[in-house]
Design a protein around this motif. Structure first.
Motif, short mmCIF file in Angstrom:
data_model
loop_
_atom_site.label_atom_id
_atom_site.label_comp_id
_atom_site.label_asym_id
_atom_site.label_seq_id
_atom_site.Cartn_x
_atom_site.Cartn_y
_atom_site.Cartn_z
N MET A 1 -127.47 3.26 100.65
CA MET A 1 -126.90 2.01 100.15
C MET A 1 -125.39 2.07 100.30
O MET A 1 -124.79 3.14 100.30
N ASP A 6 -117.66 -1.46 101.30
CA ASP A 6 -117.92 -0.60 102.46
C ASP A 6 -118.73 -1.33 103.53
O ASP A 6 -118.51 -1.13 104.73
N ARG A 362 -120.95 6.57 107.34
CA ARG A 362 -119.84 7.19 106.61
C ARG A 362 -118.73 7.58 107.57
O ARG A 362 -117.55 7.41 107.27
N ILE A 365 -116.94 4.30 108.57
CA ILE A 365 -116.16 3.71 107.48
C ILE A 365 -114.92 4.56 107.20
O ILE A 365 -113.82 4.03 107.02
N ARG A 366 -115.10 5.87 107.19
CA ARG A 366 -113.93 6.74 106.96
C ARG A 366 -112.91 6.58 108.07
O ARG A 366 -111.70 6.54 107.82
N ARG A 369 -111.12 3.30 107.53
CA ARG A 369 -110.21 3.40 106.37
C ARG A 369 -108.97 4.22 106.73
O ARG A 369 -107.84 3.83 106.40
N HIS B 89 -122.46 7.81 93.66
CA HIS B 89 -122.65 7.72 95.12
C HIS B 89 -121.31 7.51 95.82
O HIS B 89 -120.97 8.18 96.79
N ASP B 90 -120.52 6.60 95.28
CA ASP B 90 -119.24 6.29 95.94
C ASP B 90 -118.19 7.37 95.67
O ASP B 90 -117.26 7.54 96.47
N ILE B 92 -118.82 10.44 95.88
CA ILE B 92 -119.07 11.39 96.97
C ILE B 92 -118.78 10.74 98.32
O ILE B 92 -118.08 11.29 99.16
N GLY B 93 -119.32 9.53 98.51
CA GLY B 93 -119.25 8.91 99.83
C GLY B 93 -117.86 8.42 100.20
O GLY B 93 -117.44 8.56 101.35
N ILE B 94 -117.14 7.87 99.24
CA ILE B 94 -115.84 7.26 99.55
C ILE B 94 -114.70 8.17 99.14
O ILE B 94 -113.81 8.47 99.93
N LEU B 96 -114.78 11.36 98.00
CA LEU B 96 -114.96 12.81 98.19
C LEU B 96 -114.53 13.57 96.93
O LEU B 96 -114.01 14.69 97.00
#
Lengths: 416, 116
Positions: A1, A6, A362, A365-366, A369, B89-90, B92-94, B96
Protein backbone atom coordinates in the motif's frame (compact mmCIF):
# COMPACT_ATOMS: atom_id res chain seq x y z
CA UNK A 1 0.00 0.00 0.00
CA UNK A 2 1.09 3.55 -0.55
CA UNK A 3 -0.02 6.81 0.98
CA UNK A 4 -1.82 9.14 -1.40
CA UNK A 5 1.20 11.43 -1.42
CA UNK A 6 3.53 8.62 -2.47
CA UNK A 7 1.04 7.37 -5.05
CA UNK A 8 0.93 10.84 -6.56
CA UNK A 9 4.72 11.01 -6.69
CA UNK A 10 4.88 7.63 -8.41
CA UNK A 11 2.18 8.27 -10.96
CA UNK A 12 2.41 11.94 -11.94
CA UNK A 13 4.79 12.51 -14.82
CA UNK A 14 3.95 15.96 -16.08
CA UNK A 15 6.59 18.66 -16.32
CA UNK A 16 7.32 20.13 -12.89
CA UNK A 17 6.35 17.04 -10.92
CA UNK A 18 9.09 15.10 -9.08
CA UNK A 19 8.69 12.00 -11.24
CA UNK A 20 8.06 13.96 -14.41
CA UNK A 21 11.28 15.89 -13.99
CA UNK A 22 13.22 12.74 -13.14
CA UNK A 23 11.91 10.76 -16.10
CA UNK A 24 12.93 13.65 -18.35
CA UNK A 25 16.53 12.91 -17.42
CA UNK A 26 16.34 9.60 -19.33
CA UNK A 27 16.40 8.73 -23.00
CA UNK A 28 12.89 7.45 -23.66
CA UNK A 29 11.39 5.47 -26.55
CA UNK A 30 9.00 7.80 -28.37
CA UNK A 31 7.58 5.98 -31.41
CA UNK A 32 8.39 3.26 -33.90
CA UNK A 33 10.75 4.23 -36.67
CA UNK A 34 8.23 2.77 -39.10
CA UNK A 35 5.74 5.51 -38.13
CA UNK A 36 7.96 8.04 -39.84
CA UNK A 37 9.52 5.73 -42.38
CA UNK A 38 9.26 8.04 -45.38
CA UNK A 39 11.53 11.02 -45.96
CA UNK A 40 9.32 14.07 -46.51
CA UNK A 41 6.36 11.93 -45.45
CA UNK A 42 3.47 12.98 -43.24
CA UNK A 43 4.45 14.25 -39.81
CA UNK A 44 3.27 12.01 -37.00
CA UNK A 45 1.38 13.46 -34.04
CA UNK A 46 1.87 11.83 -30.68
CA UNK A 47 1.78 12.57 -26.98
CA UNK A 48 4.66 11.80 -24.64
CA UNK A 49 4.96 12.63 -20.94
CA UNK A 50 1.86 14.77 -21.33
CA UNK A 51 3.37 16.88 -24.13
CA UNK A 52 1.84 17.03 -27.60
CA UNK A 53 4.56 16.54 -30.19
CA UNK A 54 5.20 15.74 -33.82
CA UNK A 55 7.88 13.61 -35.41
CA UNK A 56 8.89 13.87 -39.03
CA UNK A 57 11.63 12.51 -41.26
CA UNK A 58 13.23 15.22 -43.34
CA UNK A 59 14.54 15.12 -46.88
CA UNK A 60 17.92 13.85 -45.67
CA UNK A 61 16.29 11.00 -43.78
CA UNK A 62 16.86 12.46 -40.32
CA UNK A 63 14.07 12.48 -37.76
CA UNK A 64 13.06 15.51 -35.73
CA UNK A 65 10.71 15.81 -32.77
CA UNK A 66 9.05 19.18 -32.21
CA UNK A 67 6.30 20.56 -30.06
CA UNK A 68 3.13 20.12 -32.09
CA UNK A 69 1.96 23.73 -31.82
CA UNK A 70 3.57 26.23 -34.19
CA UNK A 71 5.29 29.00 -32.18
CA UNK A 72 3.43 31.60 -34.30
CA UNK A 73 -0.30 30.99 -33.79
CA UNK A 74 -0.22 27.51 -32.18
CA UNK A 75 -1.73 25.59 -35.06
CA UNK A 76 -0.66 21.98 -35.43
CA UNK A 77 2.53 21.51 -37.38
CA UNK A 78 1.26 18.03 -38.19
CA UNK A 79 -0.94 19.68 -40.83
CA UNK A 80 2.13 21.14 -42.45
CA UNK A 81 4.19 20.50 -45.54
CA UNK A 82 7.23 18.31 -44.95
CA UNK A 83 9.71 19.13 -47.70
CA UNK A 84 13.20 20.46 -48.31
CA UNK A 85 14.48 19.55 -44.85
CA UNK A 86 11.79 21.13 -42.78
CA UNK A 87 8.13 21.19 -41.86
CA UNK A 88 6.18 24.23 -42.98
CA UNK A 89 3.10 25.33 -41.01
CA UNK A 90 -0.06 25.29 -43.08
CA UNK A 91 -1.35 28.50 -41.52
CA UNK A 92 1.26 31.15 -42.42
CA UNK A 93 4.09 29.09 -43.82
CA UNK A 94 6.59 29.27 -41.00
CA UNK A 95 9.11 26.50 -41.55
CA UNK A 96 11.21 24.62 -38.99
CA UNK A 97 14.11 22.20 -39.22
CA UNK A 98 14.50 19.03 -37.19
CA UNK A 99 16.32 20.97 -34.48
CA UNK A 100 13.48 23.50 -34.21
CA UNK A 101 15.34 26.28 -36.00
CA UNK A 102 13.05 28.63 -37.89
CA UNK A 103 14.02 28.51 -41.58
CA UNK A 104 11.38 30.68 -43.20
CA UNK A 105 8.53 33.07 -42.30
CA UNK A 106 7.19 34.04 -45.73
CA UNK A 107 4.16 35.99 -44.51
CA UNK A 108 6.18 38.38 -42.40
CA UNK A 109 7.06 41.76 -43.89
CA UNK A 110 10.66 42.40 -44.89
CA UNK A 111 12.70 43.25 -41.83
CA UNK A 112 10.39 41.37 -39.49
CA UNK A 113 11.53 37.89 -40.45
CA UNK A 114 11.76 35.44 -37.57
CA UNK A 115 14.29 33.27 -39.38
CA UNK A 116 17.11 32.33 -37.04
CA UNK A 117 15.33 34.05 -34.16
CA UNK A 118 12.27 32.09 -33.08
CA UNK A 119 12.57 28.36 -32.44
CA UNK A 120 10.07 25.57 -32.21
CA UNK A 121 10.59 23.55 -29.05
CA UNK A 122 12.55 20.48 -30.12
CA UNK A 123 14.06 17.41 -28.54
CA UNK A 124 17.14 15.43 -29.60
CA UNK A 125 16.51 12.13 -31.31
CA UNK A 126 18.20 8.78 -31.81
CA UNK A 127 16.99 5.98 -34.00
CA UNK A 128 17.92 2.67 -32.40
CA UNK A 129 16.49 -0.87 -32.58
CA UNK A 130 13.58 0.17 -34.78
CA UNK A 131 12.50 2.90 -32.39
CA UNK A 132 12.84 6.67 -32.32
CA UNK A 133 14.13 7.70 -28.90
CA UNK A 134 14.17 11.16 -27.47
CA UNK A 135 15.58 13.06 -24.53
CA UNK A 136 13.28 15.68 -23.03
CA UNK A 137 15.47 17.02 -20.25
CA UNK A 138 17.98 19.85 -19.98
CA UNK A 139 20.64 19.66 -22.71
CA UNK A 140 23.49 19.92 -20.24
CA UNK A 141 22.29 16.79 -18.44
CA UNK A 142 21.83 14.48 -21.41
CA UNK A 143 22.72 11.01 -20.12
CA UNK A 144 24.54 8.08 -21.69
CA UNK A 145 22.28 6.18 -24.06
CA UNK A 146 21.09 2.80 -22.68
CA UNK A 147 23.01 0.58 -25.03
CA UNK A 148 21.36 -2.79 -24.39
CA UNK A 149 22.88 -5.89 -26.02
CA UNK A 150 19.82 -6.70 -28.13
CA UNK A 151 19.99 -3.37 -29.86
CA UNK A 152 22.84 -4.79 -31.89
CA UNK A 153 21.21 -8.03 -32.98
CA UNK A 154 21.11 -8.79 -36.71
CA UNK A 155 18.15 -7.70 -38.80
CA UNK A 156 15.08 -9.72 -37.89
CA UNK A 157 16.45 -10.94 -34.58
CA UNK A 158 15.12 -7.93 -32.67
CA UNK A 159 11.66 -6.63 -33.55
CA UNK A 160 9.79 -3.78 -31.84
CA UNK A 161 6.03 -3.67 -31.28
CA UNK A 162 3.87 -0.91 -29.89
CA UNK A 163 0.46 -0.73 -28.27
CA UNK A 164 -1.44 1.86 -26.27
CA UNK A 165 -2.22 0.84 -22.70
CA UNK A 166 -5.13 2.70 -21.16
CA UNK A 167 -3.69 3.25 -17.70
CA UNK A 168 -0.88 4.94 -15.84
CA UNK A 169 2.62 3.68 -16.62
CA UNK A 170 3.37 2.52 -13.06
CA UNK A 171 0.69 -0.14 -12.88
CA UNK A 172 1.74 -1.27 -16.35
CA UNK A 173 5.30 -1.75 -15.13
CA UNK A 174 4.08 -3.55 -12.03
CA UNK A 175 2.21 -6.04 -14.17
CA UNK A 176 5.51 -7.35 -15.49
CA UNK A 177 7.36 -7.63 -12.19
CA UNK A 178 4.81 -9.84 -10.57
CA UNK A 179 5.68 -13.43 -11.41
CA UNK A 180 3.01 -14.80 -9.14
CA UNK A 181 0.31 -13.88 -11.62
CA UNK A 182 1.79 -15.93 -14.45
CA UNK A 183 0.34 -19.24 -13.30
CA UNK A 184 -3.13 -17.75 -12.90
CA UNK A 185 -3.80 -15.01 -15.45
CA UNK A 186 -1.82 -16.69 -18.23
CA UNK A 187 -2.80 -20.24 -17.33
CA UNK A 188 -3.29 -22.15 -20.54
CA UNK A 189 -5.89 -24.44 -19.09
CA UNK A 190 -9.13 -23.72 -17.27
CA UNK A 191 -8.96 -23.21 -13.53
CA UNK A 192 -9.15 -26.59 -11.81
CA UNK A 193 -7.67 -28.47 -14.75
CA UNK A 194 -4.11 -29.87 -14.70
CA UNK A 195 -1.42 -27.25 -15.17
CA UNK A 196 0.32 -27.18 -18.52
CA UNK A 197 3.58 -25.41 -17.68
CA UNK A 198 6.03 -25.39 -14.81
CA UNK A 199 5.13 -21.90 -13.69
CA UNK A 200 1.51 -22.98 -13.49
CA UNK A 201 2.26 -25.83 -11.11
CA UNK A 202 3.74 -23.81 -8.24
CA UNK A 203 1.43 -20.85 -7.87
CA UNK A 204 3.29 -19.18 -5.03
CA UNK A 205 6.90 -18.75 -6.09
CA UNK A 206 9.35 -17.39 -3.59
CA UNK A 207 10.42 -13.92 -4.67
CA UNK A 208 13.76 -12.41 -3.81
CA UNK A 209 14.90 -8.98 -4.89
CA UNK A 210 18.33 -7.47 -5.40
CA UNK A 211 18.94 -3.79 -5.98
CA UNK A 212 21.39 -2.98 -8.74
CA UNK A 213 23.10 0.05 -10.22
CA UNK A 214 20.49 0.18 -12.97
CA UNK A 215 17.43 -0.60 -10.86
CA UNK A 216 16.75 -4.04 -9.51
CA UNK A 217 16.39 -7.67 -10.45
CA UNK A 218 14.34 -10.33 -8.84
CA UNK A 219 14.17 -14.08 -8.90
CA UNK A 220 10.89 -15.95 -8.79
CA UNK A 221 11.87 -19.38 -7.51
CA UNK A 222 9.56 -22.32 -7.97
CA UNK A 223 9.92 -25.85 -6.68
CA UNK A 224 9.93 -28.49 -9.42
CA UNK A 225 8.73 -31.26 -7.17
CA UNK A 226 8.84 -33.92 -9.89
CA UNK A 227 12.48 -33.27 -10.68
CA UNK A 228 13.77 -32.38 -7.23
CA UNK A 229 15.09 -29.10 -8.63
CA UNK A 230 14.35 -25.43 -8.38
CA UNK A 231 13.29 -23.24 -11.29
CA UNK A 232 13.91 -19.50 -11.32
CA UNK A 233 12.87 -16.75 -13.64
CA UNK A 234 15.16 -13.76 -13.20
CA UNK A 235 13.58 -10.51 -14.36
CA UNK A 236 15.58 -7.33 -14.81
CA UNK A 237 13.98 -3.99 -13.98
CA UNK A 238 15.80 -0.99 -15.36
CA UNK A 239 14.86 2.49 -14.22
CA UNK A 240 12.68 4.23 -14.93
CA UNK A 241 10.25 1.88 -16.72
CA UNK A 242 12.03 -0.92 -18.55
CA UNK A 243 11.51 -4.58 -17.71
CA UNK A 244 13.48 -7.41 -19.30
CA UNK A 245 11.61 -10.68 -19.33
CA UNK A 246 13.38 -14.06 -19.48
CA UNK A 247 12.64 -16.75 -22.06
CA UNK A 248 10.22 -19.54 -21.30
CA UNK A 249 8.61 -22.53 -22.88
CA UNK A 250 9.81 -24.37 -25.95
CA UNK A 251 9.96 -23.89 -29.70
CA UNK A 252 10.18 -20.23 -30.69
CA UNK A 253 9.93 -19.21 -27.03
CA UNK A 254 12.92 -21.24 -25.90
CA UNK A 255 15.55 -18.56 -26.37
CA UNK A 256 13.36 -15.59 -27.10
CA UNK A 257 13.53 -12.72 -24.67
CA UNK A 258 11.50 -9.58 -24.33
CA UNK A 259 12.13 -6.03 -23.20
CA UNK A 260 9.28 -3.73 -22.25
CA UNK A 261 9.26 0.03 -22.07
CA UNK A 262 6.22 1.58 -20.42
CA UNK A 263 6.53 5.18 -21.48
CA UNK A 264 3.98 7.59 -20.01
CA UNK A 265 1.87 9.05 -22.80
CA UNK A 266 0.28 11.10 -20.06
CA UNK A 267 -0.76 10.16 -16.53
CA UNK A 268 -3.68 8.08 -17.74
CA UNK A 269 -2.21 6.23 -20.69
CA UNK A 270 1.02 4.52 -21.61
CA UNK A 271 2.95 3.62 -24.73
CA UNK A 272 3.82 -0.01 -24.24
CA UNK A 273 6.77 -0.66 -26.49
CA UNK A 274 8.12 -4.19 -26.63
CA UNK A 275 11.15 -5.65 -28.29
CA UNK A 276 11.26 -9.37 -28.89
CA UNK A 277 14.76 -10.60 -29.51
CA UNK A 278 16.57 -13.87 -30.01
CA UNK A 279 20.22 -14.21 -30.92
CA UNK A 280 19.71 -17.71 -32.35
CA UNK A 281 16.54 -17.43 -34.42
CA UNK A 282 14.78 -14.60 -36.24
CA UNK A 283 11.63 -13.40 -34.50
CA UNK A 284 8.46 -14.94 -35.90
CA UNK A 285 6.38 -11.77 -36.11
CA UNK A 286 3.11 -13.41 -37.11
CA UNK A 287 3.41 -15.91 -34.28
CA UNK A 288 4.09 -13.13 -31.82
CA UNK A 289 1.06 -11.12 -32.92
CA UNK A 290 -1.18 -14.12 -32.49
CA UNK A 291 0.44 -15.18 -29.22
CA UNK A 292 0.10 -11.70 -27.75
CA UNK A 293 -3.29 -10.96 -29.23
CA UNK A 294 -1.49 -7.88 -30.48
CA UNK A 295 -4.13 -6.58 -32.90
CA UNK A 296 -4.20 -2.78 -33.03
CA UNK A 297 -5.60 -0.01 -35.20
CA UNK A 298 -3.60 2.72 -36.94
CA UNK A 299 -3.30 4.61 -33.64
CA UNK A 300 -2.04 1.52 -31.80
CA UNK A 301 -5.26 1.18 -29.88
CA UNK A 302 -6.17 -2.43 -29.20
CA UNK A 303 -9.03 -3.92 -31.16
CA UNK A 304 -9.82 -5.91 -28.04
CA UNK A 305 -10.00 -3.30 -25.34
CA UNK A 306 -11.78 -2.22 -22.21
CA UNK A 307 -14.72 -0.84 -24.22
CA UNK A 308 -15.55 -4.28 -25.61
CA UNK A 309 -14.37 -5.99 -22.43
CA UNK A 310 -11.46 -7.56 -24.26
CA UNK A 311 -13.95 -9.86 -26.03
CA UNK A 312 -13.67 -12.12 -23.04
CA UNK A 313 -15.13 -15.52 -23.87
CA UNK A 314 -16.80 -17.33 -20.96
CA UNK A 315 -16.94 -20.59 -22.89
CA UNK A 316 -13.20 -20.40 -23.48
CA UNK A 317 -12.72 -20.10 -19.73
CA UNK A 318 -14.37 -23.48 -19.31
CA UNK A 319 -12.49 -25.24 -22.05
CA UNK A 320 -9.26 -23.51 -22.99
CA UNK A 321 -7.64 -21.03 -20.63
CA UNK A 322 -8.10 -19.25 -17.35
CA UNK A 323 -8.85 -15.80 -18.69
CA UNK A 324 -11.11 -16.31 -21.66
CA UNK A 325 -9.05 -13.56 -23.27
CA UNK A 326 -6.94 -14.30 -26.32
CA UNK A 327 -3.32 -13.31 -26.10
CA UNK A 328 -0.83 -12.85 -23.29
CA UNK A 329 -0.48 -9.14 -23.93
CA UNK A 330 -4.25 -8.66 -23.88
CA UNK A 331 -4.51 -10.56 -20.61
CA UNK A 332 -1.88 -8.32 -19.02
CA UNK A 333 -3.51 -5.16 -20.32
CA UNK A 334 -6.95 -6.29 -19.15
CA UNK A 335 -5.90 -6.64 -15.53
CA UNK A 336 -3.83 -3.44 -15.52
CA UNK A 337 -6.45 -1.29 -17.24
CA UNK A 338 -9.30 -2.51 -15.07
CA UNK A 339 -7.40 -1.30 -12.01
CA UNK A 340 -8.51 2.15 -13.11
CA UNK A 341 -6.69 4.77 -15.15
CA UNK A 342 -4.54 5.55 -12.10
CA UNK A 343 -4.44 2.77 -9.55
CA UNK A 344 -5.40 3.87 -6.05
CA UNK A 345 -2.66 2.20 -4.06
CA UNK A 346 -4.11 3.31 -0.71
CA UNK A 347 -6.68 0.53 -1.08
CA UNK A 348 -4.49 -2.44 -1.94
CA UNK A 349 -3.81 -5.50 0.19
CA UNK A 350 -0.26 -6.50 -0.62
CA UNK A 351 1.50 -9.65 0.47
CA UNK A 352 4.79 -11.46 0.11
CA UNK A 353 4.27 -12.19 -3.58
CA UNK A 354 4.28 -8.44 -4.22
CA UNK A 355 7.76 -7.78 -2.88
CA UNK A 356 9.26 -6.88 -6.27
CA UNK A 357 6.44 -4.39 -6.81
CA UNK A 358 7.11 -2.87 -3.39
CA UNK A 359 10.84 -2.67 -4.12
CA UNK A 360 10.36 -1.01 -7.51
CA UNK A 361 7.88 1.56 -6.23
CA UNK A 362 10.06 2.45 -3.33
CA UNK A 363 13.11 2.82 -5.54
CA UNK A 364 11.23 5.08 -7.94
CA UNK A 365 9.63 7.21 -5.23
CA UNK A 366 12.92 7.65 -3.38
CA UNK A 367 14.68 8.58 -6.60
CA UNK A 368 12.01 11.17 -7.41
CA UNK A 369 12.07 12.59 -3.89
CA UNK A 370 15.86 12.82 -3.85
CA UNK A 371 15.92 14.44 -7.26
CA UNK A 372 13.30 17.00 -6.26
CA UNK A 373 15.10 17.71 -3.01
CA UNK A 374 18.63 18.39 -4.21
CA UNK A 375 19.00 17.20 -7.77
CA UNK A 376 20.57 13.87 -6.88
CA UNK A 377 20.12 11.45 -9.77
CA UNK A 378 20.00 7.65 -9.49
CA UNK A 379 23.08 5.62 -10.37
CA UNK A 380 21.46 4.33 -13.58
CA UNK A 381 22.12 7.78 -15.05
CA UNK A 382 25.86 7.43 -14.49
CA UNK A 383 28.32 6.66 -17.24
CA UNK A 384 29.38 3.22 -16.05
CA UNK A 385 26.31 1.03 -16.30
CA UNK A 386 27.22 -2.25 -18.06
CA UNK A 387 24.21 -2.13 -20.37
CA UNK A 388 25.29 -5.05 -22.51
CA UNK A 389 25.43 -7.35 -19.48
CA UNK A 390 21.86 -6.83 -18.32
CA UNK A 391 20.09 -10.01 -19.33
CA UNK A 392 17.03 -11.77 -17.99
CA UNK A 393 17.37 -15.51 -17.52
CA UNK A 394 15.49 -18.71 -16.77
CA UNK A 395 17.45 -21.36 -14.88
CA UNK A 396 17.01 -24.76 -13.25
CA UNK A 397 19.31 -25.72 -10.44
CA UNK A 398 19.65 -28.05 -7.48
CA UNK A 399 18.32 -26.79 -4.17
CA UNK A 400 21.88 -26.66 -2.87
CA UNK A 401 22.35 -23.57 -5.04
CA UNK A 402 20.43 -20.31 -5.43
CA UNK A 403 19.41 -18.06 -8.30
CA UNK A 404 21.94 -15.35 -7.52
CA UNK A 405 24.75 -17.89 -7.83
CA UNK A 406 23.25 -19.34 -11.01
CA UNK A 407 22.75 -15.92 -12.62
CA UNK A 408 25.52 -13.82 -11.11
CA UNK A 409 25.18 -10.07 -11.22
CA UNK A 410 27.90 -8.41 -13.27
CA UNK A 411 30.36 -6.85 -10.81
CA UNK A 412 29.97 -3.44 -12.41
CA UNK A 413 26.20 -3.65 -11.96
CA UNK A 414 26.20 -3.95 -8.19
CA UNK A 415 24.21 -1.28 -6.37
CA UNK A 416 26.33 1.63 -5.23
CA UNK B 1 21.00 -18.84 11.48
CA UNK B 2 21.49 -19.59 15.17
CA UNK B 3 22.60 -16.05 15.90
CA UNK B 4 19.48 -14.82 14.24
CA UNK B 5 17.22 -16.87 16.46
CA UNK B 6 16.71 -14.53 19.32
CA UNK B 7 15.00 -14.81 22.69
CA UNK B 8 11.80 -16.79 22.59
CA UNK B 9 12.83 -18.58 19.43
CA UNK B 10 11.74 -15.72 17.20
CA UNK B 11 13.21 -15.94 13.73
CA UNK B 12 14.80 -12.53 13.22
CA UNK B 13 16.70 -13.18 10.01
CA UNK B 14 16.53 -9.89 8.22
CA UNK B 15 17.75 -10.94 4.79
CA UNK B 16 14.61 -12.69 3.70
CA UNK B 17 10.90 -12.16 3.59
CA UNK B 18 8.89 -13.81 6.35
CA UNK B 19 5.33 -15.02 6.22
CA UNK B 20 2.93 -12.84 8.18
CA UNK B 21 0.08 -14.94 9.44
CA UNK B 22 -1.75 -12.49 11.68
CA UNK B 23 -1.53 -9.03 13.20
CA UNK B 24 -1.15 -10.13 16.80
CA UNK B 25 1.37 -8.91 19.38
CA UNK B 26 3.85 -11.75 18.79
CA UNK B 27 3.93 -10.96 15.08
CA UNK B 28 4.47 -7.27 15.78
CA UNK B 29 7.27 -7.97 18.24
CA UNK B 30 8.99 -10.36 15.80
CA UNK B 31 8.72 -7.74 13.10
CA UNK B 32 10.27 -5.16 15.44
CA UNK B 33 13.19 -7.52 16.04
CA UNK B 34 13.72 -7.96 12.31
CA UNK B 35 13.60 -4.22 11.74
CA UNK B 36 16.33 -3.83 14.34
CA UNK B 37 18.37 -6.46 12.53
CA UNK B 38 17.81 -4.95 9.09
CA UNK B 39 20.68 -3.07 7.59
CA UNK B 40 20.45 -2.22 3.91
CA UNK B 41 17.72 -0.95 1.63
CA UNK B 42 16.76 -4.42 0.50
CA UNK B 43 16.15 -5.69 4.00
CA UNK B 44 13.95 -2.69 4.71
CA UNK B 45 11.96 -3.50 1.58
CA UNK B 46 11.32 -6.93 3.05
CA UNK B 47 10.19 -5.27 6.29
CA UNK B 48 7.95 -2.84 4.40
CA UNK B 49 6.37 -5.78 2.60
CA UNK B 50 5.80 -7.55 5.90
CA UNK B 51 4.15 -4.43 7.30
CA UNK B 52 2.01 -4.33 4.18
CA UNK B 53 0.87 -7.81 5.06
CA UNK B 54 0.17 -6.81 8.67
CA UNK B 55 -1.90 -3.95 7.30
CA UNK B 56 -3.78 -6.45 5.16
CA UNK B 57 -4.71 -8.49 8.23
CA UNK B 58 -5.77 -5.34 10.08
CA UNK B 59 -7.93 -4.21 7.19
CA UNK B 60 -9.49 -7.66 7.01
CA UNK B 61 -10.20 -7.42 10.75
CA UNK B 62 -11.80 -4.02 10.30
CA UNK B 63 -13.89 -5.31 7.42
CA UNK B 64 -15.11 -8.24 9.44
CA UNK B 65 -15.97 -6.02 12.42
CA UNK B 66 -17.98 -3.78 10.14
CA UNK B 67 -19.65 -6.75 8.47
CA UNK B 68 -20.95 -8.14 11.76
CA UNK B 69 -21.88 -4.64 12.93
CA UNK B 70 -19.56 -4.82 15.91
CA UNK B 71 -19.79 -2.26 18.68
CA UNK B 72 -18.51 1.21 17.74
CA UNK B 73 -15.63 0.84 20.19
CA UNK B 74 -14.47 -2.33 18.42
CA UNK B 75 -14.57 -0.69 15.03
CA UNK B 76 -12.77 2.34 16.42
CA UNK B 77 -10.09 0.02 17.79
CA UNK B 78 -9.50 -1.52 14.36
CA UNK B 79 -9.44 1.88 12.73
CA UNK B 80 -6.85 3.13 15.19
CA UNK B 81 -4.80 0.00 14.59
CA UNK B 82 -4.98 0.49 10.86
CA UNK B 83 -3.87 4.10 11.06
CA UNK B 84 -0.97 3.21 13.32
CA UNK B 85 0.20 0.39 11.05
CA UNK B 86 0.08 2.76 8.09
CA UNK B 87 2.17 5.25 10.05
CA UNK B 88 4.72 2.55 10.85
CA UNK B 89 4.70 1.50 7.19
CA UNK B 90 5.69 4.99 6.12
CA UNK B 91 8.27 5.30 8.90
CA UNK B 92 10.07 2.42 7.21
CA UNK B 93 9.15 3.09 3.60
CA UNK B 94 9.55 6.86 3.46
CA UNK B 95 11.48 8.06 6.46
CA UNK B 96 13.76 5.02 6.97
CA UNK B 97 13.26 5.70 10.67
CA UNK B 98 13.81 2.26 12.10
CA UNK B 99 14.00 3.32 15.75
CA UNK B 100 10.64 5.07 15.80
CA UNK B 101 9.06 2.22 13.86
CA UNK B 102 10.37 -0.35 16.34
CA UNK B 103 9.12 1.68 19.28
CA UNK B 104 5.72 2.08 17.67
CA UNK B 105 5.43 -1.62 16.88
CA UNK B 106 6.28 -2.58 20.46
CA UNK B 107 3.86 -0.01 21.85
CA UNK B 108 1.18 -1.41 19.61
CA UNK B 109 1.96 -4.96 20.72
CA UNK B 110 1.72 -3.88 24.36
CA UNK B 111 -1.58 -2.17 23.68
CA UNK B 112 -2.96 -5.31 22.06
CA UNK B 113 -1.75 -7.47 24.94
CA UNK B 114 -3.40 -5.13 27.43
CA UNK B 115 -6.64 -5.18 25.54
CA UNK B 116 -6.71 -8.98 25.37
Amino acid sequence: MLSKEDNDILTQTGQGTPMGDLVRRFWVPALLASEVAEADGAPKRFRLLGEDLIAFRNTDGKVGILEEACPHRRSSLALGVNAENGVRCLYHGWKFGIDGECLDTPAEPPGASMVGRVRAKSYPVREVAGVIWTYMGPAEHEPVFPDFEWMHYPEGHCVPFKVLEDCNYAQAVEGTIDSAHAGVLHRESPWGHPAKYEHEKDLSPKLEVEYTKYGLRYGAVRNLVDEGKLHARVTEVVMPFFTLIPPDGAGVRKNRRMANAFVPRDDESTWHIQWFFDDTTPIDVEYRIKEGGHYVDENFRKLRNIDNWYLQDRQMMKTTNMSGIEGILMQDHAVSETQGRILDRTKEHLGGSDVAVVAWRRQMIRAARNFAKDGTTPSVLGADVPWSKIRAATVRFPDSSNWKAEVPLHPEAAAT
Amino acid sequence: MSAALLAGGVDARADELHDILDCGPATLRALALRIEASAGDMELIYRETEIDEVWRWVDVGLGQAQHVRAAPAVIAHWRQLKAEVMRIHDLIGIDLDRDTAVQALRALATQLESAA
